[in-house]
Design a protein around this motif. Sequence first.
Motif, PDB file in Angstrom:
ATOM      1  N   HIS A 180       0.003  -2.411  -6.966  1.00 41.49           N
ATOM      2  CA  HIS A 180       0.024  -1.813  -5.634  1.00 41.49           C
ATOM      3  C   HIS A 180      -1.322  -1.175  -5.317  1.00 41.49           C
ATOM      4  CE1 HIS A 180       4.239  -2.495  -5.976  1.00 41.49           C
ATOM      5  NE2 HIS A 180       4.441  -1.546  -6.874  1.00 41.49           N
ATOM      6  N   LYS A 181      -1.592  -1.065  -4.032  1.00 45.31           N
ATOM      7  CA  LYS A 181      -2.782  -0.331  -3.612  1.00 45.31           C
ATOM      8  C   LYS A 181      -2.337   1.103  -3.344  1.00 45.31           C
ATOM      9  CE  LYS A 181      -6.663  -0.693  -0.409  1.00 45.31           C
ATOM     10  NZ  LYS A 181      -6.814   0.761  -0.473  1.00 45.31           N
ATOM     11  N   VAL A 182      -3.096   2.057  -3.857  1.00 44.09           N
ATOM     12  CA  VAL A 182      -2.670   3.444  -3.734  1.00 44.09           C
ATOM     13  C   VAL A 182      -3.712   4.273  -2.982  1.00 44.09           C
ATOM     14  CG1 VAL A 182      -2.021   5.527  -4.992  1.00 44.09           C
ATOM     15  CG2 VAL A 182      -1.395   3.285  -5.899  1.00 44.09           C
ATOM     16  N   VAL A 183      -3.231   5.060  -2.032  1.00 42.30           N
ATOM     17  CA  VAL A 183      -4.099   6.028  -1.364  1.00 42.30           C
ATOM     18  C   VAL A 183      -3.707   7.403  -1.887  1.00 42.30           C
ATOM     19  CG1 VAL A 183      -4.843   7.021   0.827  1.00 42.30           C
ATOM     20  CG2 VAL A 183      -4.162   4.609   0.713  1.00 42.30           C
ATOM     21  N   LYS A 184      -4.618   8.018  -2.622  1.00 44.92           N
ATOM     22  CA  LYS A 184      -4.318   9.331  -3.198  1.00 44.92           C
ATOM     23  C   LYS A 184      -4.667  10.404  -2.180  1.00 44.92           C
ATOM     24  CE  LYS A 184      -7.093   8.248  -6.502  1.00 44.92           C
ATOM     25  NZ  LYS A 184      -7.970   8.447  -7.669  1.00 44.92           N
ATOM     26  N   ALA A 185      -3.678  11.162  -1.788  1.00 40.32           N
ATOM     27  CA  ALA A 185      -3.894  12.132  -0.702  1.00 40.32           C
ATOM     28  C   ALA A 185      -3.613  13.558  -1.143  1.00 40.32           C
ATOM     29  CB  ALA A 185      -3.011  11.769   0.482  1.00 40.32           C
ATOM     30  N   THR A 232       0.842  -1.189   0.000  1.00 34.80           N
ATOM     31  CA  THR A 232       0.000   0.000   0.000  1.00 34.80           C
ATOM     32  C   THR A 232       0.881   1.244   0.000  1.00 34.80           C
ATOM     33  OG1 THR A 232      -1.697  -1.142   1.269  1.00 34.80           O
ATOM     34  CG2 THR A 232      -1.808   1.258   1.224  1.00 34.80           C
ATOM     35  N   ILE A 233       0.579   2.134  -0.933  1.00 33.00           N
ATOM     36  CA  ILE A 233       1.387   3.331  -1.071  1.00 33.00           C
ATOM     37  C   ILE A 233       0.509   4.565  -0.957  1.00 33.00           C
ATOM     38  CG2 ILE A 233       2.904   4.624  -2.632  1.00 33.00           C
ATOM     39  CD1 ILE A 233       3.494   1.924  -4.021  1.00 33.00           C
ATOM     40  N   MET A 234       0.919   5.525  -0.133  1.00 32.93           N
ATOM     41  CA  MET A 234       0.192   6.787  -0.127  1.00 32.93           C
ATOM     42  C   MET A 234       0.932   7.762  -1.022  1.00 32.93           C
ATOM     43  SD  MET A 234      -0.892   9.427   2.915  1.00 32.93           S
ATOM     44  CE  MET A 234      -2.252   8.460   3.533  1.00 32.93           C
ATOM     45  N   LEU A 235       0.195   8.319  -1.941  1.00 36.76           N
ATOM     46  CA  LEU A 235       0.777   9.280  -2.866  1.00 36.76           C
ATOM     47  C   LEU A 235       0.119  10.630  -2.625  1.00 36.76           C
ATOM     48  CD1 LEU A 235       2.526   9.848  -5.452  1.00 36.76           C
ATOM     49  CD2 LEU A 235       0.482   9.294  -6.757  1.00 36.76           C
TER      50      LEU A 235
END
Length: 595
Positions: A153-158, A116-119
């Motif tokens: 990947h799982k992405v959290v768009k912030a 999981t990646i926060m971008l």
Amino acid sequence: MKIEVELAKLVAQAINNLFNYPIEEGLVTFQKTRLEFEGDTTLVVFPFTKVSKKSPEETAKEIGEFLLKNSTSVQKYNVVKGFLNLMYTDAVWIDFFISHYNHHQFGINSIPTGKTIMLEYSSPNTNKPLHLGHIRNNLLGVSVSRLLEANGHKVVKANLINDRGIHICKSMLAWQQWGNGETPELSGMKGDKLVGKYYVEFDKKYKTEVTELMAKGLTKEEAEKKSLLMQQAQEMLRKWEVGDKEVRKTWEMMNEWVYQGFNVTYNLLGVSFDKIYYESNTYLLGKEVVEYGLQKGVLFKKEDGSVWCDLTADGLDQKLLLRSDGTSVYMTQDLGTAIKRFEEYPLLNQLIYTVGNEQDYHFRVLFLILQKLGYQWAKECYHLSYGMVELPEGKMKSREGTVVDADDLIQEMIETARQTSEELGKLDECTEEEKNKLYYTIGLGALKYFILKVDPKKKMLFNPKESIDFNGNTGPFIQYTYARICSILRRAGEPAYNHLLLNIANFTTEEKDLIKCLSLFPEVVKKAAEEYNPGEVANYIYDLAKTYNHFYQTVPILRESDEMLKSIRVEISRFTASVIKNGMYLLGIEVPERM
RNA sequence: GGUCCCGUAGCUCAGCUGGAUAGAGCAACUGCCUUCUAAGCAGUAGGUCACAAGUUCGAAUCUUGUCGGGAUCACCA
């Protein structure tokens, strides 16, 4: 393709057998065969001449012979100087084509990595409208998030919105003093533009005041300190911080205007987020961390009470984390929010900040301090640093009005698309609604491609006078290629003759070149994500579109009388369209079925 | 001044974990629409890869230096 992995193994074996020297297969790398030579891949043999103790030509020849004998994939080879050009058998291409041509997610959507990646991207200030620089940031964010997703990947768009501080107070103050109750509804002005107008207004009035004070004999610093406007703005900020109801009310109202304005722009750009942070909620974070850092001995306190981190051992300076009055600075907040994010998302593996390269130093320091504080995940923080968008006169500066407004530019692009389309006059069958949608698709395609095709790390130049092209290496060129294929597919009808494909005997060079190009897509998607570089995808799709157009112009497709050949070419076209669409999706660009 | 980034065709950009004669697009010039969309295709011209040394079979790519451009180093955000 997989085949190169197998070949690398064989080459290693060849060197072992022929020259009696063990070699890691990982050291064997292939490169593209130059157009002027015959072959599908090329092995550079110079590195092996030491082992073979023979001339490059002789070495290449021996390896070539070995591969010819031991690989079912190699049909023939040729040697030019120290270069061994290998040509695959048709079976290689036929196999590839048959196993992938109707795979709609080809190149995308691999097995989930569980990562999981926060971008974080966009991160605007609420006191000024978005400009071309923000456009680059947002487009990068969208594209990189899709690239990461395409790699499983799982992405959290912030988005972290800077909604507080002295700059917002300036807009508020100017609006109160000279606004006469103006609202977006009353004046018909977009909310962010309206607030931005008052920010500029403040700056103008403030400068006049300072000039007047200086005329009375004060130095610049004294004048800036004495300025009534600045004092009022600071007073407003103080009131905001203690939660003064009136100030907060105005603040909420004006920020709301801005958000409505931003949303219009975000929607036009196709930008969205999973999580929105507001600095008004996070700006106090980080103070406890400072306490912890002091205890740990990572930070130290000066006599005046200010807190610092000494980074001189790492070749950097000392960095302030708490002012002598105990208030925090930007760095303190960033430490706090980073920590908070990893607490909120315990499964977070990586945190990426999409921020301009003017903040390279800031992020070096941030990550270094996190590391010193002992956070294991600090090494998983990454600054996606992108270059500035410059004008022929140099950097854009909001204060000097030398910015290219995001909304204006978008409208301009749509307008150019409309004009070009009308001149070409191919849209007679479309309704007004379809036409407008198309102008939007093409206009934004041109803009997005223009920005994303350049390496994010590099600064880029935008010349408003020349604007953005619609011919050549551009978004519309690729969209056009797609629309052209769609036209063919419409005429071709249902692919009822797929079984014929199983009888493919061989391909023409045009077909083979196209299939070869198509086969590269998965690697491109992988590489682009690894390098956080949408430009890789952009350049690839351009190359693919060019290859297709050559194919289109050279070989008959629907005009082909041989049914089997025709169906093969239609299916190659369909496959190409699919890859173009998927690739453009990774850039956040839509693709029209006719234009 | 310290640190970091960048100099490739007239312009905008690829190529940079070293590999063949450095590639595209735009602009300029030639051809190609009675045939699947000419926002296209085919071609011509345009380069001392800022400069200089070094490393080696080989350097646009790696190292060092020089010149030129930019960013950053705040009790700003």
